[in-house]
Design a protein around this motif. Sequence first.
Motif, short mmCIF file in Angstrom:
data_model
loop_
_atom_site.label_atom_id
_atom_site.label_comp_id
_atom_site.label_asym_id
_atom_site.label_seq_id
_atom_site.Cartn_x
_atom_site.Cartn_y
_atom_site.Cartn_z
N THR A 313 0.83 -1.21 0.00
CA THR A 313 0.00 0.00 0.00
C THR A 313 0.86 1.26 0.00
O THR A 313 1.86 1.35 0.72
CB THR A 313 -0.93 0.00 1.22
N VAL A 354 -4.27 0.78 -2.51
CA VAL A 354 -4.13 -0.62 -2.11
C VAL A 354 -3.88 -1.44 -3.37
O VAL A 354 -4.66 -1.38 -4.32
CB VAL A 354 -5.40 -1.13 -1.38
N ALA A 358 -0.97 -7.81 -3.17
CA ALA A 358 0.01 -7.36 -2.16
C ALA A 358 1.21 -8.29 -2.19
O ALA A 358 1.08 -9.50 -1.94
CB ALA A 358 -0.62 -7.34 -0.78
N ARG A 372 5.64 0.14 5.44
CA ARG A 372 4.67 1.15 5.05
C ARG A 372 4.67 2.39 5.91
O ARG A 372 3.83 2.56 6.79
CB ARG A 372 3.27 0.56 5.00
N SER A 374 3.49 6.05 6.40
CA SER A 374 2.19 6.47 5.89
C SER A 374 1.90 7.92 6.22
O SER A 374 2.33 8.45 7.25
CB SER A 374 1.10 5.58 6.50
#
Length: 432
Positions: A313, A354, A358, A372, A374
């Motif tokens: 993500t 997303v 993954a 990740r 963020s």
Amino acid sequence: MKRLGYVALGMGLGIVTAVGLLPQAQGANNGSIYKQFDLFSDAYEKVRENYVRPVQDQELMSGAIEGMVSGLDPHSSYMDAKAFADMQITTKGEFGGVGIEVTMDDGLIKVISPIDDTPAAKAGVKTGDYIAAINGDSIQGMGLNDAIDKMRGPAGTKVTLTVLRQGEKKPLDIQLTRAVIHVDSVKWRKEGDIGYIRISSFNEETGRGLEKAVKELKKQIPNIKGYVVDLRNDPGGLLDQAVQVSDDFLNKGEIVSTRGRHPDDTQRYPAKPGDITDGKPIVVLINGGTASASEIVAGALQDHKRATIVGMTSFGKGSVQTIIPLGEGGGALRLTTARYYTPSGRSIQAEGIVPNIAVAQGSEENVAKFERPSEADLPGHLANDAAAKNKTPQPVVRPPQGKKIEDFQLSYALDLLHGKQAIAQAKSPEKR
């Protein structure tokens, strides 16, 4: 929409001319605003007259503007005249320094991503690192622009960054040799019958660079099977370049929309006919360092089902910064003025793109936390009122145990294009 010139995404680059942005106080608000200005003037004079050392008016005013803007969100800030000039050079793809994109996070400098083939990337600076000191001087209490200025300097000189890194018990001292940073934002190579295109940032040359890459790859691979577009650790940049890159892969439909404070501020960017890849399959690689303009490209291609998105993500920076010059020689504001939305109407602010599949680069136990960084982790970030609640955790494909693969995400993407992995059929993202 009130036109301001041209806009920047990313960890915020671009130039605009602002006209009439500040509304005039009217009615009951008039007295309130004047009272606030009286309060500011009183504080300004008290500091000027009573601080322990003499301070210049320019120093006080710059600090006041920076405090006013930087408290709004992590991406709004004030640039003095020098920082403004440096920023203008950066958007042209050449600048001096160590080659990292950074933001301020809880009093420390957080690395969004090192830029490919720069001193920072070669020395091992990583996405998610925190810079705690520069040449032994703590950055606590230091503004972001001041910290960036300390990292810059003449080519050939050295600077030491003290880095805090997850998984390391002690701070790391990383010595870098400054260089003139030439950012070739697009690079490409053959991967058998697949064309690999790496986009490291979105500057004024990115669109032309992509078109050159596809043209050259077609010559090198007459029966080209498809393309991998690598947007990992791409911190973003110019909005118009994100639109151009997306347009190069699409024949029709909306690429992105930006929506500001007022309904008439909405601007939509449609794709024009013409796909430079002739409809060949595309896999786009993303990770936690994929931010802003690069998220626009990933989101547009995902929503139109033009590409399969593979990786982790993305960062989740769904806001637009406008660079507003302040008078003659007065620097400029980098001000958040809008949010952007993917073609299906979703905001990725503090959410990220997303992936359809993954895929972790390594076998870390806590992939989500480790890989990740963020937008949602940054203090004062803009909230996403439409964020999905109680999301089901996405299954993550990891490298096979006992088998060393230098770049597992790229390897997976190549297998996907060769039909060795099942291509995910993305569901139409829910409108938000």
